[in-house]
Design an enzyme around this catalytic site. Structure first.
Site, short mmCIF file in Angstrom:
data_model
loop_
_atom_site.label_atom_id
_atom_site.label_comp_id
_atom_site.label_asym_id
_atom_site.label_seq_id
_atom_site.Cartn_x
_atom_site.Cartn_y
_atom_site.Cartn_z
N ASP A 54 4.83 11.48 -32.79
CA ASP A 54 4.94 11.13 -31.38
C ASP A 54 5.03 12.40 -30.55
O ASP A 54 5.90 13.24 -30.80
CB ASP A 54 6.20 10.27 -31.21
CG ASP A 54 6.23 9.57 -29.88
OD1 ASP A 54 6.03 10.24 -28.85
OD2 ASP A 54 6.45 8.34 -29.87
N SER A 118 -7.51 9.66 -15.02
CA SER A 118 -7.79 8.25 -14.70
C SER A 118 -8.23 8.09 -13.25
O SER A 118 -7.64 8.68 -12.34
CB SER A 118 -6.54 7.40 -14.94
OG SER A 118 -6.73 6.11 -14.39
N TYR A 142 1.49 4.00 -13.49
CA TYR A 142 0.47 4.55 -14.40
C TYR A 142 -0.35 5.63 -13.70
O TYR A 142 -0.58 6.72 -14.25
CB TYR A 142 -0.44 3.42 -14.89
CG TYR A 142 -1.61 3.90 -15.73
CD1 TYR A 142 -1.40 4.35 -17.03
CD2 TYR A 142 -2.91 3.91 -15.22
CE1 TYR A 142 -2.46 4.80 -17.81
CE2 TYR A 142 -3.97 4.36 -15.99
CZ TYR A 142 -3.74 4.79 -17.28
OH TYR A 142 -4.79 5.24 -18.05
N LYS A 146 -0.61 9.57 -14.84
CA LYS A 146 -1.86 10.23 -15.24
C LYS A 146 -2.19 11.39 -14.28
O LYS A 146 -2.68 12.42 -14.70
CB LYS A 146 -3.02 9.24 -15.30
CG LYS A 146 -2.94 8.22 -16.42
CD LYS A 146 -2.83 8.83 -17.80
CE LYS A 146 -4.09 9.50 -18.29
NZ LYS A 146 -3.98 9.94 -19.70
N ASN A 171 -12.67 3.08 -15.99
CA ASN A 171 -12.75 1.81 -16.73
C ASN A 171 -13.68 1.86 -17.94
O ASN A 171 -14.76 1.28 -17.94
CB ASN A 171 -13.18 0.68 -15.77
CG ASN A 171 -12.07 0.38 -14.77
OD1 ASN A 171 -11.91 1.13 -13.80
ND2 ASN A 171 -11.31 -0.66 -15.01
N ARG A 271 -3.40 -9.24 -9.38
CA ARG A 271 -2.38 -8.52 -10.14
C ARG A 271 -1.76 -7.42 -9.30
O ARG A 271 -2.47 -6.70 -8.58
CB ARG A 271 -3.10 -7.88 -11.34
CG ARG A 271 -2.45 -8.05 -12.64
CD ARG A 271 -3.29 -7.57 -13.79
NE ARG A 271 -3.93 -6.28 -13.59
CZ ARG A 271 -4.65 -5.66 -14.53
NH1 ARG A 271 -4.83 -6.23 -15.70
NH2 ARG A 271 -5.18 -4.50 -14.29
C1 UD1 Z 1 -7.08 0.96 -14.52
C2 UD1 Z 1 -7.76 2.24 -14.08
C3 UD1 Z 1 -8.47 2.90 -15.22
C4 UD1 Z 1 -7.53 3.05 -16.38
C5 UD1 Z 1 -7.04 1.68 -16.80
C6 UD1 Z 1 -6.06 1.81 -17.96
C7 UD1 Z 1 -8.39 1.81 -11.76
C8 UD1 Z 1 -9.54 1.65 -10.85
N1 UD1 Z 1 -8.72 1.97 -13.03
O1 UD1 Z 1 -8.06 0.05 -14.75
O2 UD1 Z 1 -8.93 4.18 -14.83
O3 UD1 Z 1 -8.16 3.68 -17.44
O4 UD1 Z 1 -6.33 1.13 -15.71
O5 UD1 Z 1 -5.67 0.57 -18.40
O6 UD1 Z 1 -7.25 1.86 -11.37
N2 UD1 Z 1 -8.51 -8.57 -14.89
C9 UD1 Z 1 -8.81 -9.94 -14.88
N3 UD1 Z 1 -8.52 -10.65 -16.01
C10 UD1 Z 1 -7.95 -10.11 -17.12
C11 UD1 Z 1 -7.67 -8.72 -17.11
C12 UD1 Z 1 -7.96 -7.99 -15.98
O7 UD1 Z 1 -9.29 -10.47 -13.90
O8 UD1 Z 1 -7.73 -10.83 -18.11
C13 UD1 Z 1 -8.87 -7.80 -13.70
C14 UD1 Z 1 -7.74 -6.94 -13.17
O9 UD1 Z 1 -6.89 -7.66 -12.34
C15 UD1 Z 1 -8.54 -5.85 -12.44
C16 UD1 Z 1 -9.82 -5.73 -13.26
O10 UD1 Z 1 -9.91 -6.91 -14.04
O11 UD1 Z 1 -8.86 -6.28 -11.13
C17 UD1 Z 1 -9.82 -4.55 -14.20
O12 UD1 Z 1 -8.59 -4.53 -14.90
P1 UD1 Z 1 -8.32 -3.57 -16.15
O13 UD1 Z 1 -9.39 -3.71 -17.15
O14 UD1 Z 1 -6.91 -3.76 -16.57
O15 UD1 Z 1 -8.52 -2.12 -15.55
P2 UD1 Z 1 -8.01 -1.42 -14.19
O16 UD1 Z 1 -6.63 -1.83 -13.87
O17 UD1 Z 1 -9.07 -1.50 -13.17
#
Ligand code: UD1
Length: 314
Positions: A54, A118, A142, A146, A171, A271
């Site tokens: 770790d 990020s 987060y 980062k 992403n 979210r």
């Molecule tokens: C964020 C960061 C990204 C980082 C990642 C780490 C931004 C723009 N991006 O991604 O750089 O690497 O965190 O985890 O801040 N969603 C749904 N349904 C689901 C899951 C997610 O609708 O079951 C939606 C979320 O609400 C969001 C989108 O999908 O609007 C993307 O979510 P997620 O894949 O978690 O990534 P980010 O939060 O965008």
């Protein structure tokens, strides 16, 4: 003695960089604490020197850095909602661990550290695309964690002459991304659910957009960052993405074709900590690294679905 260290080698991105280095015949050390990394991800990477540990422990950092020349620092506790639920854990694993690693790297005479930044650093600023000269506006713990790592990188270049390069990922998705946690990336979750005939949940109206980046592009950018002349990249930060964005609703429609899922998504409340739109300007990585995306979104998604489909059959 390995030339390269990959932190988070049992995680999605670390595993992918490690595999690419091995494919080039490089000697690699990997370190992981298995909080989010998976032992199964090390399958096929038998040639690496693996250290279970770790990075919050300075002694582990010293052991990991000994003798290496270049570090890919991918270890982190990814996920915006995880950081909302437990900001202290995110800070420890992203900030404290990064500082420990940098100190150990400096002490061991490591030449270069390439850091997984990020896109969350940009926050919800309305300007698109996001370019590197924009002021950061972190919205979640987060993003703060980062971004703090980025500042430490630059400071270590300025103060100690360590060559650091920050790549701000947008992403990332692809094979080996864990689809099983509700903190997983949205595409991993959607692929797994839709292949299993389960209804995915879209948080918000689905019109939020992302610059979803296929893993091979991120690996490519990292290898370029390792090879780039120091005068071009040391102390620099740049976006690593595709320069295109797509909404969740559009993505769902493509995934329906690719997976054969027949249903509709469920819509739920947005979210906390989410941003609305994300799109990268990728010109700087083009100038400094010669980076161009290698795999576009739909092809990446097709390969990803095939990978999860094969996993589901095993
Ligand atoms: C964020 C960061 C990204 C980082 C990642 C780490 C931004 C723009 N991006 O991604 O750089 O690497 O965190 O985890 O801040 N969603 C749904 N349904 C689901 C899951 C997610 O609708 O079951 C939606 C979320 O609400 C969001 C989108 O999908 O609007 C993307 O979510 P997620 O894949 O978690 O990534 P980010 O939060 O965008």
């Amino acid at each position: 003695m390995p030339k390269y260290l990959v932190t988070g080698a049992a995680g999605f991105i670390g595993r992918s960089i490690t595999a690419a280095l091995l494919a080039r015949g490089e000697e690699v050390r990997g370190v992981d604490n298995f909080i989010t990394g998976k032992r199964a991800n090390l399958t096929g990477l038998d040639a690496i020197e693996f250290l279970e540990g770790d990075l919050r422990d300075p002694a582990v950092c010293a052991q990991a850095c000994a003798g290496v020349e270049i570090i890919f620092h991918e270890a982190a506790l990814a996920s915006v909602p995880r950081s909302v639920a437990d900001p202290v854990a995110t800070n420890e694993c992203c900030v404290n661990a990064t500082l420990n690693l940098l100190i150990a790297a400096r002490n061991a005479g490591v030449r270069r550290v390439i850091y997984a930044g990020s896109s969350s650093a940009y926050g919800d600023t309305p300007t698109l695309p996001k370019h590197e000269a924009m002021s950061p506006n972190p919205m979640s713990p987060y993003a703060v964690a980062k971004l703090t790592g980025e500042h430490y990188m630059r400071a270590f270049t300025r103060v100690y002459g360590l060559e650091t390069v920050v790549l701000r990922y947008f992403n990332v998705f692809g094979p080996y991304q864990d689809p099983t946690s509700h903190y997983s990336g949205v595409l991993a979750i959607f692929c797994r659910k839709m292949l299993a005939g389960q209804q995915p949940t879209i948080y918000g109206d689905g019109e939020q957009s992302r610059d979803f980046t296929y893993i091979d592009n991120v690996v490519h950018g990292n290898l370029l960052a390792a090879a780039a002349p120091a005068q071009n990249v040391a102390g620099c930060m740049m976006n690593l993405a595709t320069g295109a964005r797509i909404t969740l609703n559009q993505t769902f429609a493509i995934l329906r074709d690719l997976t054969g899922y027949g249903g509709e998504p469920e819509y739920a409340a947005p979210r906390a900590g989410d941003i609305r739109d994300s799109l990268a300007d990728i010109h700087l990585a083009g100038e400094l690294l010669g980076y161009q995306p290698q795999v576009e979104f739909r092809e990446g998604l097709r390969r990803t679905v095939e990978w999860y489909r094969a996993c589901a059959r095993e």
